[in-house]
Design an enzyme around this catalytic site. Sequence first.
Site, PDB file in Angstrom:
ATOM      1  CG  HIS A  14      -1.657  -1.239   1.442  1.00 23.99           C
ATOM      2  ND1 HIS A  14      -2.687  -1.639   0.628  1.00 23.99           N
ATOM      3  CD2 HIS A  14      -1.502  -2.220   2.358  1.00 23.99           C
ATOM      4  CE1 HIS A  14      -3.149  -2.807   1.036  1.00 23.99           C
ATOM      5  NE2 HIS A  14      -2.450  -3.193   2.086  1.00 23.99           N
ATOM      6  CB  ALA A  44      10.776 -18.432  14.586  1.00 24.64           C
ATOM      7  CB  ALA A  62      13.640 -15.287  16.974  1.00 19.56           C
ATOM      8  NE  ARG A  82      19.554   0.035  14.923  1.00 19.90           N
ATOM      9  CZ  ARG A  82      19.053   0.840  13.988  1.00 19.90           C
ATOM     10  NH1 ARG A  82      19.380   0.666  12.714  1.00 19.90           N
ATOM     11  NH2 ARG A  82      18.230   1.806  14.296  1.00 19.90           N
TER      12      ARG A  82
HETATM   13  C1  LIG Z   1       6.746   1.344   7.566  1.00 21.70           C
HETATM   14  C2  LIG Z   1       7.110   1.321   6.079  1.00 21.70           C
HETATM   15  C3  LIG Z   1       5.857   1.549   5.213  1.00 21.70           C
HETATM   16  C4  LIG Z   1       8.095   2.463   5.867  1.00 21.70           C
HETATM   17  O1  LIG Z   1       8.540   2.445   4.534  1.00 21.70           O
HETATM   18  P1  LIG Z   1       9.513   3.621   4.051  1.00 21.70           P
HETATM   19  O2  LIG Z   1       8.850   4.929   4.284  1.00 21.70           O
HETATM   20  O3  LIG Z   1       9.978   3.280   2.661  1.00 21.70           O
HETATM   21  O4  LIG Z   1      10.732   3.528   5.100  1.00 21.70           O
HETATM   22  P2  LIG Z   1      12.253   3.207   4.843  1.00 21.70           P
HETATM   23  O5  LIG Z   1      12.427   1.813   4.334  1.00 21.70           O
HETATM   24  O6  LIG Z   1      12.859   4.310   4.028  1.00 21.70           O
HETATM   25  O7  LIG Z   1      12.846   3.254   6.332  1.00 21.70           O
HETATM   26  C5  LIG Z   1      12.944   4.511   7.051  1.00 21.70           C
HETATM   27  C6  LIG Z   1      13.459   4.239   8.445  1.00 21.70           C
HETATM   28  O8  LIG Z   1      12.446   3.544   9.197  1.00 21.70           O
HETATM   29  C7  LIG Z   1      12.930   2.282   9.649  1.00 21.70           C
HETATM   30  N1  LIG Z   1      11.834   1.316   9.442  1.00 21.70           N
HETATM   31  C8  LIG Z   1      11.140   1.132   8.295  1.00 21.70           C
HETATM   32  N2  LIG Z   1      10.210   0.214   8.458  1.00 21.70           N
HETATM   33  C9  LIG Z   1      10.326  -0.228   9.735  1.00 21.70           C
HETATM   34  C10 LIG Z   1       9.639  -1.219  10.458  1.00 21.70           C
HETATM   35  N3  LIG Z   1       8.626  -1.920   9.902  1.00 21.70           N
HETATM   36  N4  LIG Z   1      10.009  -1.437  11.736  1.00 21.70           N
HETATM   37  C11 LIG Z   1      11.026  -0.714  12.281  1.00 21.70           C
HETATM   38  N5  LIG Z   1      11.703   0.250  11.631  1.00 21.70           N
HETATM   39  C12 LIG Z   1      11.355   0.484  10.367  1.00 21.70           C
HETATM   40  C13 LIG Z   1      14.129   1.965   8.764  1.00 21.70           C
HETATM   41  O9  LIG Z   1      15.056   1.163   9.453  1.00 21.70           O
HETATM   42  C14 LIG Z   1      14.682   3.349   8.509  1.00 21.70           C
HETATM   43  O10 LIG Z   1      15.418   3.738   9.661  1.00 21.70           O
HETATM   44  P3  LIG Z   1      16.725   4.695   9.562  1.00 21.70           P
HETATM   45  O11 LIG Z   1      16.221   6.008   9.064  1.00 21.70           O
HETATM   46  O12 LIG Z   1      17.231   4.737  10.986  1.00 21.70           O
HETATM   47  O13 LIG Z   1      17.682   4.062   8.604  1.00 21.70           O
HETATM   48  C15 LIG Z   1       7.758  -0.024   5.642  1.00 21.70           C
HETATM   49  O14 LIG Z   1       9.108  -0.143   6.073  1.00 21.70           O
HETATM   50  C16 LIG Z   1       6.970  -1.233   6.137  1.00 21.70           C
HETATM   51  O15 LIG Z   1       7.071  -1.689   7.296  1.00 21.70           O
HETATM   52  N6  LIG Z   1       6.122  -1.751   5.195  1.00 21.70           N
HETATM   53  C17 LIG Z   1       5.192  -2.802   5.468  1.00 21.70           C
HETATM   54  C18 LIG Z   1       5.508  -4.005   4.585  1.00 21.70           C
HETATM   55  C19 LIG Z   1       4.404  -5.024   4.737  1.00 21.70           C
HETATM   56  O16 LIG Z   1       4.121  -5.463   5.834  1.00 21.70           O
HETATM   57  N7  LIG Z   1       3.799  -5.349   3.586  1.00 21.70           N
HETATM   58  C20 LIG Z   1       2.641  -6.184   3.582  1.00 21.70           C
HETATM   59  C21 LIG Z   1       1.414  -5.352   3.803  1.00 21.70           C
HETATM   60  S1  LIG Z   1      -0.077  -6.197   3.389  1.00 21.70           S
END
Ligand SMILES: CC(C)(COP(=O)(O)OP(=O)(O)OC[C@H]1O[C@@H](n2cnc3c(N)ncnc32)[C@H](O)[C@@H]1OP(=O)(O)O)[C@@H](O)C(=O)NCCC(=O)NCCS
Length: 87
Positions: A14, A44, A62, A82
């Site tokens: 999304h 896991a 995990a 990390r």
């Molecule tokens: C939350 C989310 C939308 C953010 O995407 P984004 O805006 O492209 O973010 P980025 O990948 O550029 O990451 C930005 C920062 O957030 C952190 N971050 C991103 N997603 C994270 C998560 N899920 N948990 C913890 N930290 C997260 C990254 O480590 C990064 O940290 P930094 O600035 O210290 O390096 C994405 O990472 C995510 O979790 N997507 C969901 C995927 C999923 O579950 N798909 C199935 C859905 S049906």
Amino acid sequence: MFGSEVVVTDTDFHPVAPEGRRAASVAAASMAPVLIGNEVFIGARAVVLKGVTIGSGAVIGAAAVVTHDVPPRAIAAGNPARIIAQM
Ligand SMILES: CC(C)(COP(=O)(O)OP(=O)(O)OC[C@H]1O[C@@H](n2cnc3c(N)ncnc32)[C@H](O)[C@@H]1OP(=O)(O)O)[C@@H](O)C(=O)NCCC(=O)NCCS
């Protein structure tokens, strides 16, 4: 070598912006390939997100949420993951 309930996804599915999110196709979401090397052990319930490369021989703890690359033979854990050790 994947533990139970591991998720590997190359897309957010999304868009981040809420406007039009319901109507948007998966193609409108951020996506990037995931590359996983040889002899990688993923614990896991870990989640490997879009664009991540995990080097050969690495270990993912995990329940880790892997958002950045993991070098070969590194151990990564936590949320966000990390590097906690190198073999
Ligand atoms: C939350 C989310 C939308 C953010 O995407 P984004 O805006 O492209 O973010 P980025 O990948 O550029 O990451 C930005 C920062 O957030 C952190 N971050 C991103 N997603 C994270 C998560 N899920 N948990 C913890 N930290 C997260 C990254 O480590 C990064 O940290 P930094 O600035 O210290 O390096 C994405 O990472 C995510 O979790 N997507 C969901 C995927 C999923 O579950 N798909 C199935 C859905 S049906």
